[in-house]
Scaffold this motif. Sequence first.
Motif, PDB file in Angstrom:
ATOM      1  N   VAL A  58       0.725  -1.124   0.179  1.00  0.00           N
ATOM      2  CA  VAL A  58       0.163  -0.155  -0.168  1.00  0.00           C
ATOM      3  C   VAL A  58       0.852   1.295   0.000  1.00  0.00           C
ATOM      4  O   VAL A  58       1.817   1.397   0.389  1.00  0.00           O
ATOM      5  N   GLU A  59       0.209   2.507  -0.483  1.00  0.00           N
ATOM      6  CA  GLU A  59       1.004   3.396  -0.030  1.00  0.00           C
ATOM      7  C   GLU A  59       0.235   4.307   0.888  1.00  0.00           C
ATOM      8  O   GLU A  59      -1.120   4.535   0.836  1.00  0.00           O
ATOM      9  N   ALA A  60       1.113   4.839   1.776  1.00  0.00           N
ATOM     10  CA  ALA A  60       0.408   5.612   3.007  1.00  0.00           C
ATOM     11  C   ALA A  60       0.215   7.160   2.482  1.00  0.00           C
ATOM     12  O   ALA A  60       1.102   7.940   2.171  1.00  0.00           O
ATOM     13  N   VAL A 117       5.941   5.044   1.809  1.00  0.00           N
ATOM     14  CA  VAL A 117       5.621   6.189   2.579  1.00  0.00           C
ATOM     15  C   VAL A 117       6.182   7.418   1.657  1.00  0.00           C
ATOM     16  O   VAL A 117       7.625   7.120   1.360  1.00  0.00           O
ATOM     17  N   ASN A 118       5.708   8.520   1.529  1.00  0.00           N
ATOM     18  CA  ASN A 118       6.113   9.752   0.807  1.00  0.00           C
ATOM     19  C   ASN A 118       7.128  10.614   1.759  1.00  0.00           C
ATOM     20  O   ASN A 118       6.719  10.766   3.069  1.00  0.00           O
ATOM     21  N   VAL A 119       8.337  10.962   1.119  1.00  0.00           N
ATOM     22  CA  VAL A 119       9.178  11.694   2.125  1.00  0.00           C
ATOM     23  C   VAL A 119       9.605  13.095   1.337  1.00  0.00           C
ATOM     24  O   VAL A 119       9.874  13.009  -0.159  1.00  0.00           O
ATOM     25  N   LEU A 149      10.556   4.081   0.668  1.00  0.00           N
ATOM     26  CA  LEU A 149      10.294   5.417   0.678  1.00  0.00           C
ATOM     27  C   LEU A 149      10.269   5.969  -0.744  1.00  0.00           C
ATOM     28  O   LEU A 149      10.803   5.602  -1.600  1.00  0.00           O
ATOM     29  N   GLU A 150       9.051   6.718  -0.880  1.00  0.00           N
ATOM     30  CA  GLU A 150       8.837   7.501  -2.086  1.00  0.00           C
ATOM     31  C   GLU A 150       9.458   9.080  -2.014  1.00  0.00           C
ATOM     32  O   GLU A 150       8.904   9.769  -1.309  1.00  0.00           O
ATOM     33  N   ILE A 151      10.530   9.171  -2.925  1.00  0.00           N
ATOM     34  CA  ILE A 151      11.126  10.377  -2.951  1.00  0.00           C
ATOM     35  C   ILE A 151      10.793  10.862  -4.459  1.00  0.00           C
ATOM     36  O   ILE A 151      10.550  10.222  -5.200  1.00  0.00           O
ATOM     37  N   ILE A 178      11.486   6.372  -7.122  1.00  0.00           N
ATOM     38  CA  ILE A 178      11.326   7.499  -7.477  1.00  0.00           C
ATOM     39  C   ILE A 178       9.798   7.924  -7.944  1.00  0.00           C
ATOM     40  O   ILE A 178       9.469   7.166  -8.803  1.00  0.00           O
ATOM     41  N   ASP A 179       9.007   8.849  -7.172  1.00  0.00           N
ATOM     42  CA  ASP A 179       7.682   9.146  -7.167  1.00  0.00           C
ATOM     43  C   ASP A 179       7.535  10.089  -8.670  1.00  0.00           C
ATOM     44  O   ASP A 179       8.524  10.944  -8.897  1.00  0.00           O
ATOM     45  N   ASP A 180       6.432  10.101  -9.256  1.00  0.00           N
ATOM     46  CA  ASP A 180       5.929  11.154 -10.266  1.00  0.00           C
ATOM     47  C   ASP A 180       7.210  10.929 -11.413  1.00  0.00           C
ATOM     48  O   ASP A 180       7.370  12.182 -11.729  1.00  0.00           O
ATOM     49  N   LEU A 199      10.765   2.835 -10.036  1.00  0.00           N
ATOM     50  CA  LEU A 199      10.353   4.209 -10.682  1.00  0.00           C
ATOM     51  C   LEU A 199       8.678   4.106 -10.672  1.00  0.00           C
ATOM     52  O   LEU A 199       8.034   3.092 -11.261  1.00  0.00           O
ATOM     53  N   LYS A 200       8.201   5.147 -10.363  1.00  0.00           N
ATOM     54  CA  LYS A 200       6.735   5.293 -10.316  1.00  0.00           C
ATOM     55  C   LYS A 200       6.352   6.193 -11.288  1.00  0.00           C
ATOM     56  O   LYS A 200       6.750   7.407 -11.437  1.00  0.00           O
ATOM     57  N   ILE A 201       5.526   5.740 -12.435  1.00  0.00           N
ATOM     58  CA  ILE A 201       5.171   6.693 -13.475  1.00  0.00           C
ATOM     59  C   ILE A 201       4.088   7.560 -13.056  1.00  0.00           C
ATOM     60  O   ILE A 201       3.064   6.969 -12.463  1.00  0.00           O
TER      61      ILE A 201
END
Length: 278
Positions: A58-60, A117-119, A149-151, A178-180, A199-201
Motif C-alpha cells: 500500500v501507499e500511505a 511512505v512519501n518523503v 520510501l517514495e522520493i 522515485i515518485d512522479d 520508478l513510479k510513473i
Amino acid sequence: FSKRHGRNHFTLYQDVADEIDNQLLKTELLLKNALQKEELFLAYQPQIDISDYSVYGVEALLRWENEEIGLVPPSHFIPIAEDSGLIIEIGKWVIETACRQLADWKDLRVRDVKMSVNVSTYQFYHIDFIPHLQETIRTTGIDPSQLVLEITESIASNAGTVIDQLKKLKEMKVKVSIDDFGTGYSSLKYLKDFPIDHLKIDKSFVQEIGEDEKSEDIVSSIITLARNLGFQTIAEGAETEQHIQFLKNQKCDLVQGYYFSKPLYSKTFKCWLSNWNI
Ligand code: C2E
Ligand code: MG
Ligand code: MG
Ligand code: MG
C-alpha cells in the motif's frame, strides 16, 4: 489621474495578496496544532502486482481533517508544511504511524506486504532523518525490507549528498522509489548512479493511455528504461480497464489507482483485502 488609478490598482492587488497571506498563515497555525489535536491520519491505497493480481503493498497517504476548515487535500497543506518547516515533525509522525501500522498488520492474509511512505526533499536531507528512521524500525520491530520510501526527482538537486543518503538506506534494507517520475527535472545520469528499487510513473501519463499516443509512448519507454536498469515499475492513477490492459501488455510490474481501490482507512483496507480473491 493615472497615478491615482495606478495606486488604486495596486491597493486592490495588495488586498488580494494580504488575504492570501492571511489564509496561508491561518492554515499554518491550524496545521501547527494538527498533530496534538490528532487531526492527521493516514489512508492506504493498495498496489497490485499486475502479473498475478496479488497485493504487493500500500501507499500511505496523509490526510488532515480540521473541524473548522474540513478535510484539507495534501496538495494544499504539504507545501505549507514544507515552507514552514512543520514537515519535519509531520514527516516523523507519518513514518512512525506507517511503521506501527505495518507492525499491526503482521497477521494479514498477505505476508510481506510493503508500506510505501512519501518523503519530502527537505525531510530527506534533515540531519535527524536516518537516525529517526532507524529508531522507528527498531522500536516497531518491522522488517525494513517491507518499507519503501517514495522520493521525487527534486531530491537529486543535492547531487553530492543524495547518493550517500541512498546508500545508507540500502544498507538498512529500506527500499526507495522515485515518485512522479517524468515530471521533475530528471537527469538520466542519476538513474545510472542511484541505488534505487522502483520508478513510479506519474499519473498524468497513465491517465492519458487510450487518449494520447505520446503519453502511451512515454509510459512504455519508462517501463523499458526501468527494466533495462533493473528497477521495478509502478504506475499510479490507473482508473480504467484500458489503462490496466495497456500496462499489462507493456509488462509494467505494479499498478496503483482507483481501478483497484481509492485510498482507504486502515479498517476498510482490511475489509477490502478479505474480499480480494487472491
Ligand atoms: P503522490 O505520492 O503522487 O500520490 C498519489 C496521488 O494520486 C494521491 O493523491 C492519490 O490519492 C492519487 N491517486 C491514486 N490513484 C488515483 C487515480 O486512479 N485517480 C486519481 N485522480 N488520483 C489517484 P493525494 O492522496 O491527494 O496526495 C497528493 C500528494 O500529496 C501525493 O502525491 C504526495 O506527493 C503528497 N503526499 C501525500 N501524503 C504525503 C506524506 O505523508 N508526506 C509527504 N511529504 N507528501 C505526501
Ligand atoms: Mg507517492
Ligand atoms: Mg506519485
Ligand atoms: Mg503523482
